[in-house]
Write a protein that holds these residues in place. Structure first.
Motif, short mmCIF file in Angstrom:
data_model
loop_
_atom_site.label_atom_id
_atom_site.label_comp_id
_atom_site.label_asym_id
_atom_site.label_seq_id
_atom_site.Cartn_x
_atom_site.Cartn_y
_atom_site.Cartn_z
N PHE A 145 0.83 -1.20 0.00
CA PHE A 145 0.00 0.00 0.00
C PHE A 145 0.87 1.27 0.00
O PHE A 145 0.61 2.21 -0.75
CB PHE A 145 -0.92 0.00 1.23
N SER A 146 1.90 1.28 0.83
CA SER A 146 2.78 2.46 0.92
C SER A 146 3.56 2.71 -0.37
O SER A 146 3.89 3.85 -0.68
CB SER A 146 3.76 2.29 2.09
N ILE A 147 3.84 1.66 -1.11
CA ILE A 147 4.53 1.82 -2.39
C ILE A 147 3.66 2.59 -3.39
O ILE A 147 4.17 3.28 -4.27
CB ILE A 147 4.95 0.45 -2.96
N THR A 148 2.35 2.51 -3.26
CA THR A 148 1.46 3.22 -4.17
C THR A 148 1.45 4.73 -3.94
O THR A 148 1.09 5.49 -4.84
CB THR A 148 0.01 2.72 -4.06
N ILE A 149 1.87 5.17 -2.78
CA ILE A 149 1.80 6.60 -2.43
C ILE A 149 2.66 7.47 -3.35
O ILE A 149 2.19 8.50 -3.83
CB ILE A 149 2.11 6.81 -0.94
N PRO A 150 3.92 7.12 -3.64
CA PRO A 150 4.68 7.96 -4.58
C PRO A 150 4.06 8.04 -5.97
O PRO A 150 4.12 9.09 -6.62
CB PRO A 150 6.06 7.29 -4.63
N PHE A 151 3.43 6.96 -6.42
CA PHE A 151 2.76 6.99 -7.72
C PHE A 151 1.55 7.91 -7.70
O PHE A 151 1.31 8.66 -8.65
CB PHE A 151 2.35 5.58 -8.16
N LEU A 152 0.80 7.86 -6.62
CA LEU A 152 -0.34 8.77 -6.45
C LEU A 152 0.14 10.21 -6.39
O LEU A 152 -0.48 11.11 -6.98
CB LEU A 152 -1.12 8.39 -5.19
N PHE A 153 1.23 10.44 -5.69
CA PHE A 153 1.82 11.78 -5.60
C PHE A 153 2.27 12.26 -6.98
O PHE A 153 2.11 13.43 -7.33
CB PHE A 153 2.98 11.76 -4.61
N TYR A 154 2.81 11.34 -7.78
CA TYR A 154 3.22 11.68 -9.15
C TYR A 154 2.04 12.19 -9.97
O TYR A 154 2.13 13.22 -10.63
CB TYR A 154 3.85 10.45 -9.81
N TYR A 155 0.92 11.46 -9.92
CA TYR A 155 -0.26 11.88 -10.69
C TYR A 155 -0.84 13.20 -10.16
O TYR A 155 -1.31 14.02 -10.93
CB TYR A 155 -1.33 10.79 -10.71
N THR A 156 -0.75 13.40 -8.87
CA THR A 156 -1.21 14.67 -8.30
C THR A 156 -0.34 15.82 -8.79
O THR A 156 -0.85 16.86 -9.20
CB THR A 156 -1.18 14.61 -6.76
N LEU A 157 0.96 15.64 -8.77
CA LEU A 157 1.88 16.68 -9.26
C LEU A 157 1.70 16.91 -10.76
O LEU A 157 1.82 18.04 -11.24
CB LEU A 157 3.32 16.31 -8.96
N LYS A 158 1.42 15.85 -11.49
CA LYS A 158 1.20 15.96 -12.92
C LYS A 158 -0.03 16.82 -13.22
O LYS A 158 -0.01 17.67 -14.10
CB LYS A 158 1.06 14.57 -13.52
N PHE A 159 -1.13 16.60 -12.48
CA PHE A 159 -2.32 17.43 -12.64
C PHE A 159 -2.07 18.87 -12.22
O PHE A 159 -2.55 19.81 -12.84
CB PHE A 159 -3.49 16.88 -11.81
N LEU A 160 -1.29 19.05 -11.17
CA LEU A 160 -1.00 20.38 -10.66
C LEU A 160 -0.07 21.15 -11.59
O LEU A 160 -0.23 22.35 -11.80
CB LEU A 160 -0.36 20.27 -9.28
N ASN A 161 0.87 20.46 -12.18
CA ASN A 161 1.91 21.10 -12.98
C ASN A 161 1.41 21.67 -14.31
O ASN A 161 1.81 22.74 -14.72
CB ASN A 161 3.03 20.10 -13.25
N SER A 162 0.55 20.97 -14.97
CA SER A 162 0.01 21.35 -16.28
C SER A 162 1.08 21.75 -17.30
O SER A 162 1.08 22.83 -17.84
CB SER A 162 -1.06 22.44 -16.14
#
Length: 169
Positions: A64-81
């Motif tokens: 479960f904890s390994i998924t957190i960096p991937f989720l953070f990646y997608y969040t940053l990707k949406f934020l970054n535009s």
């Protein structure tokens, strides 16, 4: 942090077993409930299919904890535009793995990584909500409700996430 093993075996595992073996009302009112945090982490552990041993539960929370960096990646990707190269977003999203506190809680489970998961997920849906071009009331209510629900889940996992609830609400 160095105390992950001791905290998990001496404190967390007993509380997890209390929730697994009893109904929620009994577990919450028991004198054996010794956590200073809110009980969402323990409630979730009650419903994990592999909660029959320390090692199975540790493996579940590690994956479960390994998924957190991937989720953070997608969040940053949406934020970054598209302002930064994707390689920089990828590197920045995995910087969380440098934290010994994060790694300890991934290896010896505690509620902190669950809180981080809910915080990141709530921010992701908030960014999606803010960037929505649609005027659909359903989408507005759906994404805003989801943001608030996940922010409250973060708070109900650990009280330190109170700032997120206030910010999003």
């Amino acid at each position: 942090a160095g105390g992950g093993k001791i905290d998990y075996i001496d404190h967390e595992w007993g509380t997890i077993q209390l929730f697994i073996q009893n109904d929620l009302k009994t577990a919450l009112s028991s004198i054996l409930y010794e956590s200073s945090r809110t009980p969402l982490f323990y409630i979730i552990n009650k419903f994990i299919p592999f909660n029959n041993s320390i090692e199975n539960l540790r493996l579940f929370w590690f994956v479960f904890s390994i998924t957190i960096p991937f989720l953070f990646y997608y969040t940053l990707k949406f934020l970054n535009s598209k302002k930064l190269d994707e390689i920089y977003i990828l590197l920045f999203s995995f910087i969380i793995l440098l934290s010994p506190y994060f790694r300890t809680n991934a290896y010896w489970p505690s509620s902190e990584n669950l809180q981080i998961f809910f915080v990141i997920l709530s921010i992701l849906f908030y960014i999606i909500l803010v960037n929505k071009k649609s005027n659909s009331k359903f989408e507005l209510y759906f994404f805003s409700s989801l943001c608030i629900f996940l922010a409250y889940c973060a708070f109900y996992t650990d009280q330190k996430a109170f700032f997120l609830v206030v910010l999003i609400y």
